[in-house]
Design a protein around this motif. Structure first.
Motif, PDB file in Angstrom:
ATOM      1  N   GLY A 144       0.831  -1.211   0.000  1.00 35.06           N
ATOM      2  CA  GLY A 144       0.000   0.000   0.000  1.00 35.06           C
ATOM      3  C   GLY A 144       0.860   1.253   0.000  1.00 35.06           C
ATOM      4  O   GLY A 144       2.036   1.218  -0.383  1.00 35.06           O
ATOM      5  N   ASP A 204      -1.532   4.686   4.269  1.00 33.16           N
ATOM      6  CA  ASP A 204      -2.438   3.624   4.757  1.00 33.16           C
ATOM      7  C   ASP A 204      -2.238   3.321   6.239  1.00 33.16           C
ATOM      8  O   ASP A 204      -3.201   3.384   7.013  1.00 33.16           O
ATOM      9  N   LYS A 225      -3.507   5.708   8.980  1.00 38.90           N
ATOM     10  CA  LYS A 225      -4.932   5.793   9.365  1.00 38.90           C
ATOM     11  C   LYS A 225      -5.156   5.271  10.784  1.00 38.90           C
ATOM     12  O   LYS A 225      -6.109   5.652  11.430  1.00 38.90           O
TER      13      LYS A 225
END
Ligand code: FES
Length: 246
Positions: free
Chosen positions: A154, A158, A161
């Motif tokens: 990713g 990512d 988060k």
């Protein structure tokens, strides 16, 4: 003089130079050096390199071969000497409290020296592939690659988060502009205020004379990466304009 040379990843080199006590006294994390890669007429300008870390008698740089200048540099062998100017620029403000370090690709090159000088609790490091992913043992790290060849698959944003932003008092950010901007946009506003970015720009002189390293400032003017930075408060930069002019 180069005392150790290693190709740590394909096309990515680690050079360790012998350095004087006087130089090392000034070589705070985030500062940089300008290296004359060749005594020939080309390349004309010195090339800038973040100081990766220092020991009691040496400094380390990590660089990727991306053009003729770094190609020439990669051919220099242990035992050879190069002309070097520095340390230059402003480094990180080494505040107390817990630090989060976020790096994209070679943007993490300066983190070893920084991590050794602060209370570093977490590094989030991302790259396109495992061949471009710098990692540093001994520090809790979340590694992520775009193709999933190492760590999670990713983008750097990512894992952010799930980061507990309010548990950090300081954030250091370095990498490609689009990546840094995406990270800043993913942060709570309060975290932006405690973020220091290490700005990368084309450097000509390295000491404020050529203006080749200017980037748009949030107050409408321009900041020189070499003398105002390279480490700047994230909020000092006009991110829309900076990304737009590249
Ligand atoms: S590199 Fe010349 S002014 Fe910054």
């Amino acid at each position: 003089m180069i005392i150790e040379k290693e190709e740590i990843l394909p096309g990515i080199f680690r050079f360790e130079f012998k350095a004087s006590e006087e130089f090392l006294r000034e070589a705070e994390p985030g500062r940089f050096v300008q290296i004359e890669v060749s005594s020939e007429p080309f390349p004309v300008t010195r090339r800038p390199f973040t100081i990766s870390k220092c020991s009691y008698n040496s400094l380390v740089i990590i660089f990727e071969v991306v053009g003729r200048g770094t190609e020439i540099l990669a051919e220099v062998d242990e035992g050879q000497s190069l002309r070097m100017l520095g340390p230059l620029g402003h480094g990180y403000t080494l505040n107390s409290g817990k630090w989060l370090l976020i790096g994209g690709g070679l943007g993490a090159a300066g983190f070893p020296g920084l991590a050794a000088s602060i209370d570093c609790r977490l590094m989030v490091l991302g790259a396109a592939t495992k061949d471009k992913l710098l990692t540093f043992p001994g520090i809790e790290t979340i590694a992520i690659t775009e193709d999933g060849s190492s760590g999670r698959k990713g983008l750097v944003t990512d894992p952010l988060k799930t980061v507990q932003w309010d548990s950090f008092s300081n954030i250091a950010l370095c990498g490609p502009i689009a990546m840094m901007r995406a990270v800043i946009e993913s942060m709570p506003v309060e975290s932006r205020k405690i973020t220091q970015v290490s700005a990368e720009a084309r450097m000509g002189c390295g000491w404020g004379a050529c203006e080749g390293c200017s980037i748009p400032g949030a107050d409408g003017g321009y900041l020189k990466c070499c003398t105002d930075g390279p480490v700047l408060p994230a909020e000092a930069v006009d991110w829309d304009m900076w990304e737009g002019i590249l």
